[in-house]
Design an enzyme around this catalytic site. Structure first.
Site, mmCIF file in Angstrom:
data_model
loop_
_atom_site.group_PDB
_atom_site.id
_atom_site.type_symbol
_atom_site.label_atom_id
_atom_site.label_comp_id
_atom_site.label_asym_id
_atom_site.label_seq_id
_atom_site.Cartn_x
_atom_site.Cartn_y
_atom_site.Cartn_z
ATOM 1 C CG HIS A 494 -2.136 0.455 1.201
ATOM 2 N ND1 HIS A 494 -2.639 1.466 0.135
ATOM 3 C CD2 HIS A 494 -3.660 0.473 2.003
ATOM 4 C CE1 HIS A 494 -4.219 1.737 -0.334
ATOM 5 N NE2 HIS A 494 -4.813 1.574 0.884
ATOM 6 C CG ASP A 498 -3.211 5.081 -4.212
ATOM 7 O OD1 ASP A 498 -2.226 4.734 -2.757
ATOM 8 O OD2 ASP A 498 -3.265 6.217 -4.825
#
Length: 523
Positions: A494, A498
């Site tokens: 992450h 995204d």
């Protein structure tokens, strides 16, 4: 006649290195494949083996020098020839050498004695050394000896198998003869320049009652006392430690003899809590009635590395998993219709992995951050797909890499998967076979897994988990029908990917599999 020692291939996108340490000096005798020096790049440490046996005549690139790929590092005067400024003085014949009249007289006398005794024994001694283990691999464990002392062996016949933290390495006999001595027994950890055994070529094994005193009392260099500060740390590591206010005692070295490398300093800076982390509590003793039914087995180096890398991935990446499901009806129908024709034409079976590999390559073009990696404060986007295919073997999970799958046909992908899978199961993968991957596919479905969250394979930013195909009731056009369904899982970093990108990637994979015509139309 001399042999040039040049900088080996340093890896993808690496064009230069720094000469970190010379293990030999001019005038030293070297054996073929013995480690001469260590180079340090911004990624890995590379050991440079001797391309031939002889005498190190000249060092061209001193410690600290920056060199490019294929640059000249040194020259080796082959056996029977002297290097510059190392010419044998007049009178340094075998008679002089046997009297230890020169600087290397003792060594030469030993060689002469060995040759003379070899003649009477019917052969000469040949050392069996650890072969090249690959980039950044400095030691191995002797796993299995296929021969025992006194056995006859043919040249290139397998003597033993070494196990590194990546692959298994077979050691062939350098000559035909008799295995006269095993220096490193099973379970021994050996470095990249260690002697494993001694062969007597062309004759019978020497009498075991008369071992050489020097041989029997010459173990590998001692490393007692922990990190010996006589070991020179890498120049870049020393510079970084000075900048960050660290000392060598604060950093655990991974180089030869505990030598601190730049990567070790970075690890120490990134994981300061590691030094104060409480050790695992000692295991409580088993009840007496259970103790004799337990079996304690040391973890293999491969299993230790798998454990370490998986934990590092969890500690380093901001790992998250997103899920979806795919209707496999169209892929299964297409495979069923063409599998016989496909195998007849291409000589390989049409499996599901080629569909998933092509679908992932298609999706990675649209969502390139899933095919990227983080390097410090930079993001490196890969304009190619080197697909890692996680493969289970008897010794543990390995991830061979198939390069440029984005430009390959279904048949080429299936052939590459079959070839790499066979080599993985046979323990024949090389270091190069497992380096450079940009994305990984793991198929837990072959073991019956219905759903799981795969762990990233650093430094990659994404891994796709495939699972078992199971018939389930689905609503299609307002009707309940039975369809072969598979859960898909994408674990991603992450920090760079995204949620929108991760979901988009998985949806594109789903769409390509549910309508394979999209792959042909590049949609």
């Amino acid at each position: 006649m001399s042999t040039e020692v040049r900088v080996p291939t340093l890896g993808e996108s690496v064009t230069e290195a720094t000469v970190a340490t010379w293990f030999k000096k001019p005038g030293d005798t070297v054996a073929q494949d013995e480690m001469l020096c260590e180079l340090e790049t911004d990624k890995v440490t590379v050991e440079v083996p001797a391309p031939a046996a002889g005498t190190l005549a000249e060092i061209v690139a001193e410690e600290g020098a920056t060199v490019g790929v294929d640059a000249l590092l040194a020259n080796i005067a082959e056996e029977g020839n002297a290097g510059p400024e190392e010419m044998t003085p007049k009178g340094s014949s075998r008679e002089t050498a046997s009297g230890a009249g020169t600087e290397r007289g003792g060594e030469v006398a030993e060689e002469v004695a060995s040759e003379n005794s070899g003649g009477s024994e019917g052969g000469e001694s040949v050392d069996v050394m650890v072969p090249s283990l690959g980039e950044s691999v400095s030691e191995a464990t002797v796993a299995t000896w296929f021969k025992k002392v006194g056995d006859s062996v043919n040249q290139d016949e397998m003597l033993c198998e070494l196990e590194t933290d990546k692959v298994s390495v077979e050691v062939p006999a350098p000559a035909s003869g008799v295995l006269s001595e095993i220096v490193a027994e099973e379970g021994t950890t050996v470095d990249a320049s260690a002697k494993l055994a001694v062969l007597t070529s062309g004759g019978a094994a020497p009498a075991k009652s008369a071992p050489s005193e020097e041989t029997s009392s010459a173990p590998a260099p001692s490393s007692e006392g922990g990190k010996d500060r006589d070991v020179e740390d890498a120049p870049s590591a020393k510079k970084l430690m000075a900048e960050k206010g660290l000392s060598s005692s604060d950093v655990k070295g991974s180089g030869r003899d505990g030598r601190v490398m730049k990567e070790d300093v970075l690890n120490a800076l990134n994981k300061p809590a590691e030094k104060t982390e409480a050790k695992q509590a000692p295991r409580a003793p088993a009840p007496a009635e259970d103790a004799d039914r337990e079996e304690r087995v040391k973890m293999t180096r491969l299993r230790q590395t798998i454990a370490r890398r998986l934990k590092e991935a969890q500690n380093t990446a901001a790992m998250l998993t997103t899920y979806n499901e795919v209707d496999m009806t169209e892929v299964m129908a297409l495979r069923s219709e063409y599998k016989e024709l496909f195998e007849k034409k291409h000589g390989v079976r049409l499996g599901f992995m080629s569909f998933f590999t092509k679908a992932c390559g298609h999706a990675l073009k649209e969502v390139p951050e899933v095919n990227a990696e983080i390097d410090g404060t930079d993001v490196i986007y890969k304009n190619f797909v080197h697909m890692g295919i996680a493969t289970g073997t008897p010794t543990g999970l390995v991830v061979p890499v198939i390069r440029n799958t984005d430009t390959m046909s279904f048949a080429e992908i299936e052939k590459a998967i079959a070839e790499k899978g066979k080599r993985a199961r046979d323990g024949k993968l090389s270091m190069a076979d497992m380096q450079g991957g940009t994305f990984t596919i793991s198929n837990g479905g072959v073991y019956g897994s219905l759903m799981s969250s795969p762990i990233l394979n650093p430094p990659q930013s994404g891994i796709l988990g495939m699972h078992k195909i199971q018939e389930r009731p689905m609503v299609v056009n307002g009707e309940i029908v039975i369809r072969p369904m598979m859960y898909l899982a994408l674990s991603y970093d992450h920090r760079i990917v995204d949620g929108k990108g991760a979901v988009t990637f998985l949806v594109r994979v789903k769409e390509a599999l549910e309508d394979p015509r999209r792959l042909l139309m590049d949609l």
